[in-house]
Write an enzyme that holds these catalytic residues in place. Structure first.
Site, PDB file in Angstrom:
ATOM      1  N   ASP A 180       0.289  -7.529   1.467  1.00  0.00           N
ATOM      2  CA  ASP A 180       0.607  -6.107   1.602  1.00  0.00           C
ATOM      3  C   ASP A 180       2.111  -5.877   1.635  1.00  0.00           C
ATOM      4  O   ASP A 180       2.620  -5.082   2.436  1.00  0.00           O
ATOM      5  CB  ASP A 180      -0.058  -5.506   2.844  1.00  0.00           C
ATOM      6  CG  ASP A 180      -0.030  -3.976   2.836  1.00  0.00           C
ATOM      7  OD1 ASP A 180       0.223  -3.399   1.762  1.00  0.00           O
ATOM      8  OD2 ASP A 180      -0.233  -3.377   3.907  1.00  0.00           O
ATOM      9  N   HIS A 184       0.819  -1.213   0.000  1.00  0.00           N
ATOM     10  CA  HIS A 184       0.000   0.000   0.000  1.00  0.00           C
ATOM     11  C   HIS A 184       0.856   1.267   0.000  1.00  0.00           C
ATOM     12  O   HIS A 184       0.324   2.378  -0.148  1.00  0.00           O
ATOM     13  CB  HIS A 184      -1.008  -0.002   1.166  1.00  0.00           C
ATOM     14  CG  HIS A 184      -0.453   0.318   2.514  1.00  0.00           C
ATOM     15  ND1 HIS A 184      -0.136  -0.664   3.436  1.00  0.00           N
ATOM     16  CD2 HIS A 184      -0.180   1.496   3.118  1.00  0.00           C
ATOM     17  CE1 HIS A 184       0.298  -0.088   4.547  1.00  0.00           C
ATOM     18  NE2 HIS A 184       0.282   1.225   4.379  1.00  0.00           N
ATOM     19  N   SER A 225       4.495   2.749   7.742  1.00  0.00           N
ATOM     20  CA  SER A 225       4.215   1.572   6.925  1.00  0.00           C
ATOM     21  C   SER A 225       5.419   1.190   6.075  1.00  0.00           C
ATOM     22  O   SER A 225       5.989   2.018   5.360  1.00  0.00           O
ATOM     23  CB  SER A 225       3.021   1.844   6.016  1.00  0.00           C
ATOM     24  OG  SER A 225       1.849   2.053   6.757  1.00  0.00           O
TER      25      SER A 225
END
Length: 450
Positions: free
Chosen positions: A104, A74, A192
């Site tokens: 992911d 992402h 992230s």
């Protein structure tokens, strides 16, 4: 005096232990910061009915001297451009090597010459399976775009199950094949893709998401999963997986009904239409006892990801022997299921500028996710505010099946029809929503073909 002396003996080691911990934190963070990068991806969004470029911030970490960097899907997936800021504040451009939305994870790459020139030291993966609740960890990344940030905490849970069906901003589902490492080391937007490291300096997780409306709860993808996915992405650019079309449910509340021994089998909650499982004769409500000769067991939610991973790791196209227990049939019965390739999760996108909406092609996976009958047509991904399509009451999620009576078979046929009719007279669209056909009249915006 004797009591005071005893208390002194008990208290004195604490500062030394604290100093040792502080020294360990300094050591591992200083070693790891060389591998940490800030990532600024330039992506395209189609959700508002037009193609828009947008920029965000994420993190990543170097895993070899060839310049490969692990991050989240992402963060870097579908990126048109990737700008990477190194630990020494130098900025370089990176290329996308491979992406895997189902976990992911993604791998990007900077030139190996840059790694050598600046003396960057890659990180190594540790064993997330060996983590213990209460173990100290350090989360590195760029929270809220604040580069080169370290936060410290403990592992709060080593096998946190997050309900299946989580979706990424790009629409793909993720997190089916792993439980998550839960930590109170702060993980905020921008963290992230950064590494979660233990006090040996090994990567035990990839920071992925925080918890909304909560303090000190963040989640990381275990290194066991990240190592395997990164290996495949670096080698071939993708992760090939088998697909069967089965959704499971833990058996903890059903064992008595089926008179099963504790830990025997898993409940089939759903069989997706047209899937290999349906072709094989599997039904919702069956108890799947074995897969390719391996006994199955899932009493609790935390055991489900391992079963999905077992199916995914089966050779694509393999004829798998199943043992199934079905109510009303006394003995377990054998079935044979032939897996297929999971394939792409999401289709390519296209902007119909003159009509004021964007579409995407339909993949086999989208058929199951959106409960469609087949891959015919295209899905309306976004409708531009104030545009012609919004005036005609077109809505996101509609499946476009025909334009002026001519069938739209796939994205390519849509593009061809748009090229021919896009800036002409009004067009009549045939769309479907929940098995109901609707007709939408769109008055094109003149002079805007795309």
């Amino acid at each position: 005096m004797t009591l005071l002396a005893a208390l002194a003996v008990l208290v004195l080691p604490a500062p030394a232990a604290s100093a040792d911990l502080q020294t360990s934190i300094f050591r591992v963070q200083n070693e790891a910061l060389s591998a940490l990068v800030n990532i600024q991806p330039i992506t395209e969004s189609f959700r508002r009915g037009e193609r828009r470029k947008q920029s965000s911030v994420g993190s990543g970490f170097l895993v070899d001297d060839q310049g490969h960097i692990v991050t989240n899907y992402h963060v870097a997936g579908r990126a048109r451009q990737l700008l990477v800021t190194l630990s020494n504040k130098e900025r370089v451009e990176a290329e996308l090597v491979g992406e895997d939305p189902l976990t992911d994870l993604a791998v990007i790459k900077i030139p190996a010459e840059i790694v050598a020139e600046y003396g960057l030291k890659p990180l190594s993966f540790g064993a997330s399976d060996d983590l213990q609740v209460g173990e100290f960890v350090v989360a590195l990344g760029s929270p809220l775009a604040l580069a080169r940030t370290a936060t410290f905490g403990i592992v709060s849970n080593t096998e946190r199950y997050l309900p299946e069906g989580m979706s990424l901003p790009t629409g793909e589902r993720t997190g089916e094949f792993n439980t998550w490492i839960q930590t109170d080391a702060a993980i905020n937007p921008g963290n992230s893709g950064g590494p979660l490291i233990d006090l040996n300096g090994k990567v035990v997780g990839v920071n992925a998401r925080g918890a909304s409306f909560a303090d000190n709860i963040g989640f990381a993808i275990p290194s066991t999963t990240a190592r395997r996915v990164a290996r495949d992405l670096i080698a071939v650019g993708e992760v090939a997986r088998s697909y069967a079309g089965i959704r499971f449910q833990p058996l903890k509340d059903w064992e008595g009904l089926f008179k099963l021994e504790k830990g025997q089998g898993v409940l089939v909650a759903n069989v997706e239409p047209g899937s290999p499982a349906q072709t094989a004769g599997l039904q919702a409500g069956d108890i799947l006892l074995s897969w390719a000769g391996a006994d199955l067991s899932a009493r609790f939610d935390e055991e489900l990801p391992g079963l999905y991973e077992l199916i995914a790791d089966t050779a694509i196209g393999e004829a798998v022997s199943l043992t199934v227990l079905r109510r009303g049939i006394e003995k377990p019965m054998p079935l044979t299921l032939t897996t297929v390739n999971t394939g792409r999760l999401q289709g390519e996108r296209f902007e119909a500028g003159a009509w004021g909406f964007t579409v995407k092609g339909i993949t086999d996976q989208m058929v199951f996710d959106l409960e469609l009958t087949d891959t015919t047509g295209v899905v309306i991904e976004g409708v531009r505010v104030g545009g012609p399509a919004q005036a005609g009451r077109l809505r996101r999620g509609f499946v476009l099946l025909a334009i002026e009576g001519e069938s739209v078979e796939d994205l390519a046929s849509f593009e061809a029809l748009y090229e021919r009719l896009g800036t002409g007279a009004d067009v009549l669209l045939t769309v479907q929503r929940h098995e109901i056909l609707n007709y939408v009249l769109v008055q094109p915006t003149k002079g805007e073909a795309q």
